[in-house]
Design a protein around this motif. Structure first.
Motif, mmCIF file in Angstrom:
data_model
loop_
_atom_site.group_PDB
_atom_site.id
_atom_site.type_symbol
_atom_site.label_atom_id
_atom_site.label_comp_id
_atom_site.label_asym_id
_atom_site.label_seq_id
_atom_site.Cartn_x
_atom_site.Cartn_y
_atom_site.Cartn_z
ATOM 1 N N THR A 36 66.348 56.010 42.303
ATOM 2 C CA THR A 36 67.431 56.269 41.849
ATOM 3 C C THR A 36 68.191 55.733 40.867
ATOM 4 O O THR A 36 68.466 55.779 39.707
ATOM 5 N N LYS A 37 68.617 54.392 41.402
ATOM 6 C CA LYS A 37 69.355 53.481 40.464
ATOM 7 C C LYS A 37 68.592 52.958 39.257
ATOM 8 O O LYS A 37 69.047 52.859 38.049
ATOM 9 N N LEU A 38 67.131 52.435 39.472
ATOM 10 C CA LEU A 38 66.399 52.398 38.244
ATOM 11 C C LEU A 38 66.340 53.494 37.290
ATOM 12 O O LEU A 38 65.869 53.207 36.204
ATOM 13 N N CYS A 39 66.069 54.710 37.824
ATOM 14 C CA CYS A 39 65.686 55.559 36.907
ATOM 15 C C CYS A 39 67.132 56.300 36.036
ATOM 16 O O CYS A 39 66.857 56.966 35.116
ATOM 17 N N LYS A 40 68.110 55.642 36.507
ATOM 18 C CA LYS A 40 69.323 56.278 35.917
ATOM 19 C C LYS A 40 69.487 55.913 34.528
ATOM 20 O O LYS A 40 69.407 54.401 34.296
ATOM 21 N N GLY A 41 69.757 56.699 33.526
ATOM 22 C CA GLY A 41 69.794 56.306 32.116
ATOM 23 C C GLY A 41 68.484 56.467 31.344
ATOM 24 O O GLY A 41 68.475 55.974 30.215
ATOM 25 N N THR A 42 67.353 56.721 32.229
ATOM 26 C CA THR A 42 66.294 56.852 31.509
ATOM 27 C C THR A 42 65.817 57.981 30.824
ATOM 28 O O THR A 42 66.699 58.890 30.961
ATOM 29 N N THR A 43 64.891 58.381 29.938
ATOM 30 C CA THR A 43 64.655 59.646 29.136
ATOM 31 C C THR A 43 64.931 60.868 30.052
ATOM 32 O O THR A 43 65.388 61.887 29.738
ATOM 33 N N ASP A 44 64.217 60.668 31.235
ATOM 34 C CA ASP A 44 64.400 62.106 32.195
ATOM 35 C C ASP A 44 64.485 61.389 33.617
ATOM 36 O O ASP A 44 63.444 61.231 34.149
ATOM 37 N N ASN A 61 60.725 47.677 45.026
ATOM 38 C CA ASN A 61 60.387 46.651 44.133
ATOM 39 C C ASN A 61 60.128 47.347 42.769
ATOM 40 O O ASN A 61 59.550 48.312 42.370
ATOM 41 N N ALA A 62 61.185 46.823 41.729
ATOM 42 C CA ALA A 62 61.336 47.463 40.653
ATOM 43 C C ALA A 62 59.961 47.277 39.767
ATOM 44 O O ALA A 62 59.550 48.401 38.997
ATOM 45 N N TYR A 63 59.192 46.199 39.996
ATOM 46 C CA TYR A 63 57.788 46.153 39.268
ATOM 47 C C TYR A 63 56.937 47.005 39.674
ATOM 48 O O TYR A 63 56.087 47.664 39.164
ATOM 49 N N ARG A 125 54.533 40.401 36.481
ATOM 50 C CA ARG A 125 56.113 40.293 36.452
ATOM 51 C C ARG A 125 56.520 39.943 34.985
ATOM 52 O O ARG A 125 57.402 39.288 34.887
ATOM 53 N N ASP A 126 55.796 40.682 33.867
ATOM 54 C CA ASP A 126 56.297 40.360 32.592
ATOM 55 C C ASP A 126 56.558 41.614 31.993
ATOM 56 O O ASP A 126 55.568 42.314 31.386
ATOM 57 N N ALA A 127 57.811 41.867 32.123
ATOM 58 C CA ALA A 127 58.307 43.323 31.761
ATOM 59 C C ALA A 127 58.231 43.333 30.146
ATOM 60 O O ALA A 127 58.080 44.338 29.568
ATOM 61 N N TRP A 128 58.516 42.097 29.559
ATOM 62 C CA TRP A 128 58.555 42.211 27.860
ATOM 63 C C TRP A 128 57.160 42.218 27.449
ATOM 64 O O TRP A 128 57.126 43.251 26.394
ATOM 65 N N LYS A 176 62.218 48.151 29.611
ATOM 66 C CA LYS A 176 63.095 47.281 28.922
ATOM 67 C C LYS A 176 64.282 46.880 29.524
ATOM 68 O O LYS A 176 64.999 45.688 29.610
ATOM 69 N N GLY A 177 64.641 47.577 30.680
ATOM 70 C CA GLY A 177 65.957 47.123 31.619
ATOM 71 C C GLY A 177 65.614 45.966 32.227
ATOM 72 O O GLY A 177 66.213 45.001 32.509
ATOM 73 N N LEU A 178 64.168 45.794 32.746
ATOM 74 C CA LEU A 178 63.612 44.806 33.457
ATOM 75 C C LEU A 178 63.465 43.441 32.510
ATOM 76 O O LEU A 178 63.633 42.324 32.918
#
Length: 214
Positions: A36-44, A61-63, A125-128, A176-178
């Motif tokens: 829920t925290k990870l998805c907060k502020g996303t497009t939907d 795990n965020a990844y 683990r390379d979000a960029w 982008k957040g990661l």
């Protein structure tokens, strides 16, 4: 191609289906909170939570969550490809529309490659890199959009693309957040002083014979 009329209906149906499947899964509170925290502020945010939660196992795990959302986007890409192939094979499809669909067929083919490359980057683990690779999806979608007469888009394709647009937006927001967290971590790591590598300058008297003053 215009998606506005289809978005609300698609999200409503998708949310109901995903809510049913999610409620059947008993996940630790920490996992639900993390998603829920990870998805907060996303497009939907709602669609983000509903597509990721059923794929989460064990600890949050965020990844892993990002990979789940990329896979959800890939599923929409494959569905769109199926619709395109079906329309191209349909003898009643007008030639002008087939020409446009041929452009989309090519774009969705390379889109799958970009999505797979994004998944590979997440595994490292390379979000960029994941964000960079996946961002190409929007360029390919736009090329497909522009191939159609805006007044008469193929409805069954635009329905799938509307969902893809939302999920893809979530992917870019999460990655982008990661990416920002990775950059901050590297920045902090680079600013730390490693005192074990600091050495004193050589003594001026090192090679002097007799009395010497520093």
């Amino acid at each position: 191609m215009s998606f506005t009329k289809n978005i609300v209906l698609i999200v409503s149906i998708s949310s109901l289906l995903l809510l049913h499947s999610t409620n059947a899964i008993h996940l630790p509170v920490a996992v639900e909170t993390g998603v829920t925290k990870l998805c907060k502020g996303t497009t939907d945010p709602i669609l983000c939570v509903k597509t990721i939660l059923p794929q989460m196992h064990g600890n949050f795990n965020a990844y892993t969550a990002l990979e789940a959302e990329i896979l959800a986007a890939k599923d929409q890409v494959l569905k769109a490809s199926t619709v395109i192939d079906s329309l191209l094979k349909n003898p009643t499809t007008p030639k002008g529309l087939k020409d446009s669909l041929a452009v989309c067929q090519n774009q969705y083919g390379v889109m799958v490659d970009s999505v797979n490359e994004a998944i590979a980057a997440v595994s490292k683990r390379d979000a960029w890199s994941a964000n960079l690779k996946f961002s190409a999806v929007f360029s390919y979608r736009q090329t497909c959009d522009e191939a159609f007469d805006p007044e008469v888009p193929p409805t069954n394709l635009s329905n799938v693309e509307a969902t893809l647009k939302l999920v893809a937006g979530n992917v870019l927001d999460i990655s982008k957040g990661l990416e920002d967290k990775e950059s901050e971590k590297m920045k902090n790591k680079g600013s730390m002083t490693d005192y074990s590598k600091i050495t004193s300058p050589p003594s001026k008297c090192l090679h002097v014979v007799g009395p010497c003053t520093e």
